[in-house]
Design a protein around this motif. Sequence first.
Motif, PDB file in Angstrom:
ATOM      1  N   GLU A 110      63.167 107.811  58.914  1.00 58.21           N
ATOM      2  CA  GLU A 110      63.269 107.472  60.336  1.00 58.21           C
ATOM      3  C   GLU A 110      64.265 106.345  60.577  1.00 58.21           C
ATOM      4  O   GLU A 110      64.922 106.301  61.621  1.00 58.21           O
ATOM      5  N   THR A 111      64.396 105.440  59.612  1.00 55.53           N
ATOM      6  CA  THR A 111      65.374 104.362  59.753  1.00 55.53           C
ATOM      7  C   THR A 111      66.788 104.909  59.660  1.00 55.53           C
ATOM      8  O   THR A 111      67.666 104.559  60.457  1.00 55.53           O
ATOM      9  N   SER A 117      61.797 105.352  55.622  1.00 54.11           N
ATOM     10  CA  SER A 117      63.203 105.376  55.217  1.00 54.11           C
ATOM     11  C   SER A 117      63.954 106.452  55.986  1.00 54.11           C
ATOM     12  O   SER A 117      65.052 106.216  56.513  1.00 54.11           O
ATOM     13  N   LYS A 145      58.955  99.986  53.070  1.00 60.48           N
ATOM     14  CA  LYS A 145      58.731  99.669  54.479  1.00 60.48           C
ATOM     15  C   LYS A 145      58.237  98.238  54.637  1.00 60.48           C
ATOM     16  O   LYS A 145      58.729  97.484  55.492  1.00 60.48           O
ATOM     17  N   ASP A 183      67.700  94.809  58.587  1.00 58.83           N
ATOM     18  CA  ASP A 183      68.214  95.775  59.559  1.00 58.83           C
ATOM     19  C   ASP A 183      69.273  96.618  58.867  1.00 58.83           C
ATOM     20  O   ASP A 183      70.307  96.086  58.437  1.00 58.83           O
ATOM     21  N   LYS A 208      69.712 104.258  62.371  1.00 58.42           N
ATOM     22  CA  LYS A 208      70.535 103.111  62.003  1.00 58.42           C
ATOM     23  C   LYS A 208      71.443 103.432  60.826  1.00 58.42           C
ATOM     24  O   LYS A 208      71.272 104.434  60.142  1.00 58.42           O
ATOM     25  N   TYR A 242      60.982  95.651  54.022  1.00 58.36           N
ATOM     26  CA  TYR A 242      61.971  95.731  55.085  1.00 58.36           C
ATOM     27  C   TYR A 242      61.493  94.970  56.320  1.00 58.36           C
ATOM     28  O   TYR A 242      62.229  94.171  56.908  1.00 58.36           O
TER      29      TYR A 242
END
Length: 634
Positions: free
Chosen positions: A161-162, A159, A215, A224, A166, A218
């Motif tokens: 790192e996303t 989460s 994760k 995305d 983004k 997702y």
Amino acid sequence: MPKTVTAIAATRTVSATDLVLRWLVAPLVALLLLVPAIRAETITAHGISTFGQLKYPADYPHLDYVNPDAPKGGEISVWAFGSFDSMNPYSIKGRSGGLASVFFESLLSDTSDEIGSSYGLLAESLEYPEDRSWVIFNIRPEAKFSDGSPVTAEDVRFSYETFLTKGLNSFRAQLSKKVKAAEVLGPNQIKFTFNEGIPTRDLPQDVGGLPVFSKAHYIENGLDLEESSLTPMLGSGPYVLDRMEIGETLVYRRNPDYWGVNVPLMVGRNNFDRIRIEYYADYNAAFEGFKGGSYTFRNEASSKIWATSYDFPSVQNGTVVKAEIPHGSKATGQAFIFNLRREKFQDPRVREAIGLMFNFEWSNETLFYGLYDRVNSFWDNSTLAATGTPSAAELALLEPLKDMLPEGVLTDEPVSQHVSSSSRQLDRKALRTASALLDEAGWIVGDDGMRRNAKGELLEVSFLNDSQTFNRLINPLVENLKRLGVAAEHEFIDNAQMTNRERPPAYDFDIVTGFMSTSYIPGTELRQYYGSETADSSTFNKAGLADPAVDALIEEIINATTQEEMNTAISALDRVLRAMRPWIPQWNKNAHTVAYYDMYEYPDPLPPFALGNLDFWWYNAEKAEKLKASGALK
């Protein structure tokens, strides 16, 4: 004689003086050796506070302001304006549905009766050194996503790192500067190490407050974070999506298998079986829907409706409760916000002149029935607002910046808004002052009565608006500006256009209503609202504010190590922001004005910093049955 014996014998030849020195020095050496260990001592706790102590001890059974025996059941329904086309609240694309973040929890969560404290939610404990240069979160082994799969350290890292690459720019802009590494130490343990040379006061709470999603879900669903989607990400929260009618209705259902029902932080909360949101394109239509029982709870924002329209039969016979519930929250920062990226608004005299044409006193008496107070400070209705002339401590921060400060900041009381006459829409004194300011700024009245600059360009000002309730506020302001010689207009658009035009990269507006928000213990989020680095990238820095003095004071606030230091820096920043006039502040009220069908109950007293109607109120089934039997509800 063996070698070892010789060595031992040699030590016995040490002089008595040497022995005395050794006895004196050895304890000191030992103490010095212990100092780094003391400084590096790891603190293990159930929560963390920015300054001072936590209110709740490790063995607290529940929050003080909840009813631990509140029954579970029933439905509460509210209304929302406009429509929605996405269930991703973290993307700048699309308009997300109301409460779309309800699925997600974080490692830490705050409370509504404290400032600056966070307690373990997904995390049962956290470990950190005194300098807060890193933090380890120990995730509760019982924590589960709503599909029953466990919440793991890998989900937390994924989460993080996303968000780093983004979604909303506000997340990535700050995370990249704060965190050096995110390491999974075990299935339920994750460590965040922070970059050197930056303030660490708030960092454990910053990373601990990030939403956590699955994760596996997702990846398997090809989601995305960057994109608009009607498929929500999988979270661990107490509610799941039950029903959706795109752009019209959203229903969230309480998960009967919610993992955290017995976590002390959550006891007595999330009491409704369903939360329903009904969308309306028109404010008056929404009110008629409430009168007809189409939804059951209304937090009234229209002073006119509050003062004149709550005389319908359901109020008169007690079916609907109309209540003013006091609160202790600071003002929201609601204001008309200038787009400082536009050349015509670069001169503060222009901004001041336009602001003078907003007659709050007349508006409050004529349109708002005296319900509101005028906002002056960015920390209005709190002890953090600047008052009087600058203190010696404030001057110590402001004087090194004196060449960058607006006139009067170092010597005068903080800027407050002009108090106009309430007897007429256009205050003549304000008109004369505004006219002189525009003359000084080079916007001269021509033969046609309109103001132009040396290039012959008209002073054009457009108010972008998507709410019909603001029509009656904006239209008189536009009329006043026209009397000043400004080519003013009210541009009414739908909410989808508003979303696109007020966000980056477009920033396609002159003036828009928004929130210039602050917090009680502000940290790096100040850069998102007021920092130069975000002027052309942040969803929250609508004004495009970019000023080196503001940047410097933001850093003073972030770096403050005591409450006193922080308060001083906040007061100094408040002075500077108010003197810059990036806004025309609107109003505040110190009570919740709510109406609801008489089947809901709440703890008394409520906590100072939350109404909590969707959080810790509850449903009285017996009262609800009587309402249904009477036909009061649909």
